[in-house]
Design a protein around this motif. Sequence first.
Motif, PDB file in Angstrom:
ATOM      1  N   SER A 173       0.022  -6.692   0.778  1.00 36.45           N
ATOM      2  CA  SER A 173      -0.473  -5.709   1.758  1.00 36.45           C
ATOM      3  C   SER A 173       0.449  -5.652   2.969  1.00 36.45           C
ATOM      4  O   SER A 173       0.791  -4.566   3.449  1.00 36.45           O
ATOM      5  CB  SER A 173      -1.893  -6.060   2.198  1.00 36.45           C
ATOM      6  N   SER A 174       0.866  -6.809   3.435  1.00 39.38           N
ATOM      7  CA  SER A 174       1.766  -6.866   4.585  1.00 39.38           C
ATOM      8  C   SER A 174       3.100  -6.195   4.279  1.00 39.38           C
ATOM      9  O   SER A 174       3.604  -5.393   5.067  1.00 39.38           O
ATOM     10  CB  SER A 174       1.979  -8.327   4.980  1.00 39.38           C
ATOM     11  N   GLN A 175       3.666  -6.493   3.107  1.00 37.97           N
ATOM     12  CA  GLN A 175       4.969  -5.901   2.766  1.00 37.97           C
ATOM     13  C   GLN A 175       4.869  -4.410   2.489  1.00 37.97           C
ATOM     14  O   GLN A 175       5.794  -3.661   2.796  1.00 37.97           O
ATOM     15  CB  GLN A 175       5.595  -6.638   1.588  1.00 37.97           C
ATOM     16  N   LEU A 176       3.754  -3.978   1.921  1.00 40.11           N
ATOM     17  CA  LEU A 176       3.576  -2.541   1.694  1.00 40.11           C
ATOM     18  C   LEU A 176       3.632  -1.785   3.013  1.00 40.11           C
ATOM     19  O   LEU A 176       4.209  -0.701   3.099  1.00 40.11           O
ATOM     20  CB  LEU A 176       2.245  -2.264   0.995  1.00 40.11           C
ATOM     21  N   GLN A 177       3.035  -2.360   4.046  1.00 39.51           N
ATOM     22  CA  GLN A 177       3.004  -1.692   5.348  1.00 39.51           C
ATOM     23  C   GLN A 177       4.341  -1.767   6.078  1.00 39.51           C
ATOM     24  O   GLN A 177       4.633  -0.920   6.903  1.00 39.51           O
ATOM     25  CB  GLN A 177       1.890  -2.271   6.210  1.00 39.51           C
ATOM     26  N   GLN A 178       5.162  -2.750   5.752  1.00 35.53           N
ATOM     27  CA  GLN A 178       6.459  -2.896   6.414  1.00 35.53           C
ATOM     28  C   GLN A 178       7.556  -2.068   5.748  1.00 35.53           C
ATOM     29  O   GLN A 178       8.573  -1.791   6.364  1.00 35.53           O
ATOM     30  CB  GLN A 178       6.868  -4.366   6.440  1.00 35.53           C
ATOM     31  N   TYR A 179       7.357  -1.687   4.511  1.00 36.45           N
ATOM     32  CA  TYR A 179       8.367  -0.936   3.771  1.00 36.45           C
ATOM     33  C   TYR A 179       8.419   0.505   4.279  1.00 36.45           C
ATOM     34  O   TYR A 179       7.396   1.086   4.652  1.00 36.45           O
ATOM     35  CB  TYR A 179       8.031  -0.991   2.276  1.00 36.45           C
ATOM     36  N   ALA A 180       9.595   1.126   4.302  1.00 35.56           N
ATOM     37  CA  ALA A 180       9.779   2.461   4.885  1.00 35.56           C
ATOM     38  C   ALA A 180       9.247   3.601   4.011  1.00 35.56           C
ATOM     39  O   ALA A 180       9.018   4.691   4.492  1.00 35.56           O
ATOM     40  CB  ALA A 180      11.257   2.705   5.177  1.00 35.56           C
ATOM     41  N   TRP A 181       9.065   3.414   2.708  1.00 29.85           N
ATOM     42  CA  TRP A 181       8.572   4.422   1.761  1.00 29.85           C
ATOM     43  C   TRP A 181       9.332   5.743   1.872  1.00 29.85           C
ATOM     44  O   TRP A 181       8.740   6.782   2.169  1.00 29.85           O
ATOM     45  CB  TRP A 181       7.064   4.638   1.915  1.00 29.85           C
ATOM     46  N   PRO A 182      10.638   5.731   1.598  1.00 26.84           N
ATOM     47  CA  PRO A 182      11.401   6.983   1.661  1.00 26.84           C
ATOM     48  C   PRO A 182      10.907   8.024   0.657  1.00 26.84           C
ATOM     49  O   PRO A 182      11.090   9.212   0.880  1.00 26.84           O
ATOM     50  CB  PRO A 182      12.838   6.549   1.354  1.00 26.84           C
ATOM     51  N   GLY A 183      10.271   7.583  -0.415  1.00 28.18           N
ATOM     52  CA  GLY A 183       9.733   8.513  -1.403  1.00 28.18           C
ATOM     53  C   GLY A 183       8.297   8.912  -1.119  1.00 28.18           C
ATOM     54  O   GLY A 183       7.658   9.605  -1.913  1.00 28.18           O
ATOM     55  N   ASN A 184       7.770   8.452   0.017  1.00 21.66           N
ATOM     56  CA  ASN A 184       6.419   8.768   0.455  1.00 21.66           C
ATOM     57  C   ASN A 184       5.347   8.364  -0.547  1.00 21.66           C
ATOM     58  O   ASN A 184       5.488   7.369  -1.244  1.00 21.66           O
ATOM     59  CB  ASN A 184       6.313  10.240   0.856  1.00 21.66           C
ATOM     60  N   VAL A 185       4.264   9.117  -0.626  1.00 22.91           N
ATOM     61  CA  VAL A 185       3.107   8.741  -1.438  1.00 22.91           C
ATOM     62  C   VAL A 185       3.473   8.629  -2.917  1.00 22.91           C
ATOM     63  O   VAL A 185       2.999   7.730  -3.609  1.00 22.91           O
ATOM     64  CB  VAL A 185       1.940   9.743  -1.240  1.00 22.91           C
ATOM     65  N   ARG A 186       4.330   9.496  -3.386  1.00 20.91           N
ATOM     66  CA  ARG A 186       4.713   9.449  -4.803  1.00 20.91           C
ATOM     67  C   ARG A 186       5.413   8.132  -5.133  1.00 20.91           C
ATOM     68  O   ARG A 186       5.170   7.529  -6.176  1.00 20.91           O
ATOM     69  CB  ARG A 186       5.610  10.633  -5.159  1.00 20.91           C
ATOM     70  N   GLU A 187       6.266   7.647  -4.250  1.00 21.99           N
ATOM     71  CA  GLU A 187       6.939   6.372  -4.474  1.00 21.99           C
ATOM     72  C   GLU A 187       5.918   5.234  -4.510  1.00 21.99           C
ATOM     73  O   GLU A 187       5.990   4.344  -5.364  1.00 21.99           O
ATOM     74  CB  GLU A 187       7.984   6.106  -3.395  1.00 21.99           C
ATOM     75  N   LEU A 188       4.967   5.243  -3.591  1.00 19.72           N
ATOM     76  CA  LEU A 188       3.912   4.229  -3.569  1.00 19.72           C
ATOM     77  C   LEU A 188       3.101   4.292  -4.861  1.00 19.72           C
ATOM     78  O   LEU A 188       2.821   3.267  -5.482  1.00 19.72           O
ATOM     79  CB  LEU A 188       2.999   4.427  -2.355  1.00 19.72           C
ATOM     80  N   GLN A 189       2.746   5.478  -5.286  1.00 18.87           N
ATOM     81  CA  GLN A 189       1.965   5.660  -6.509  1.00 18.87           C
ATOM     82  C   GLN A 189       2.699   5.073  -7.716  1.00 18.87           C
ATOM     83  O   GLN A 189       2.123   4.317  -8.499  1.00 18.87           O
ATOM     84  CB  GLN A 189       1.692   7.142  -6.738  1.00 18.87           C
ATOM     85  N   HIS A 190       3.969   5.389  -7.858  1.00 21.08           N
ATOM     86  CA  HIS A 190       4.742   4.895  -8.998  1.00 21.08           C
ATOM     87  C   HIS A 190       4.927   3.379  -8.925  1.00 21.08           C
ATOM     88  O   HIS A 190       4.906   2.695  -9.954  1.00 21.08           O
ATOM     89  CB  HIS A 190       6.089   5.597  -9.099  1.00 21.08           C
ATOM     90  N   ALA A 191       5.099   2.853  -7.716  1.00 22.68           N
ATOM     91  CA  ALA A 191       5.269   1.408  -7.556  1.00 22.68           C
ATOM     92  C   ALA A 191       3.996   0.672  -7.985  1.00 22.68           C
ATOM     93  O   ALA A 191       4.061  -0.349  -8.678  1.00 22.68           O
ATOM     94  CB  ALA A 191       5.613   1.074  -6.103  1.00 22.68           C
TER      95      ALA A 191
END
Length: 138
Positions: free
Chosen positions: A36-54
């Motif tokens: 949870s901590s690392q998810l919030q620290q990551y920049a997510w350049p691919g936005n929600v779609r990148e999070l979804q695929h991850a």
Amino acid sequence: PLRERPEDIIPLAEHFLVQYRQQYGRAVATLSEALSSQLQQYAWPGNVRELQHAIERAVILCQGRQLEPGDVFAGQFASGGHSSPATNPVQQSIQLEDMEKSLIQKAMQKHSGNISDVARALGLSRQALYRRMEKYGL
């Protein structure tokens, strides 16, 4: 951008966890505190779609009942660093190919080599699965 809405990251990740846990019939129940901590620290350049695929990839590959940083970030910065894996596109591409090959191998084992079942589980056509198998020498 998702990086500007860190309060949305965990609820979205939990939503995708439930969705893919049900879709793939996996026993993964929660996100670890470290993840949870690392998810919030990551920049997510691919936005929600990148999070979804991850999260989808992590649910498929996870061996335990809790998602850990290594499940989502595949060792790229699970040790606590905060650098983005997107900073080196060549290395990221190689790692993605390794993950794809591993995912196909695990699905083949799970479905006892039944190509139709493996393709369905991976969301691919049989032809696309055959092409990937040829690419990776499987």
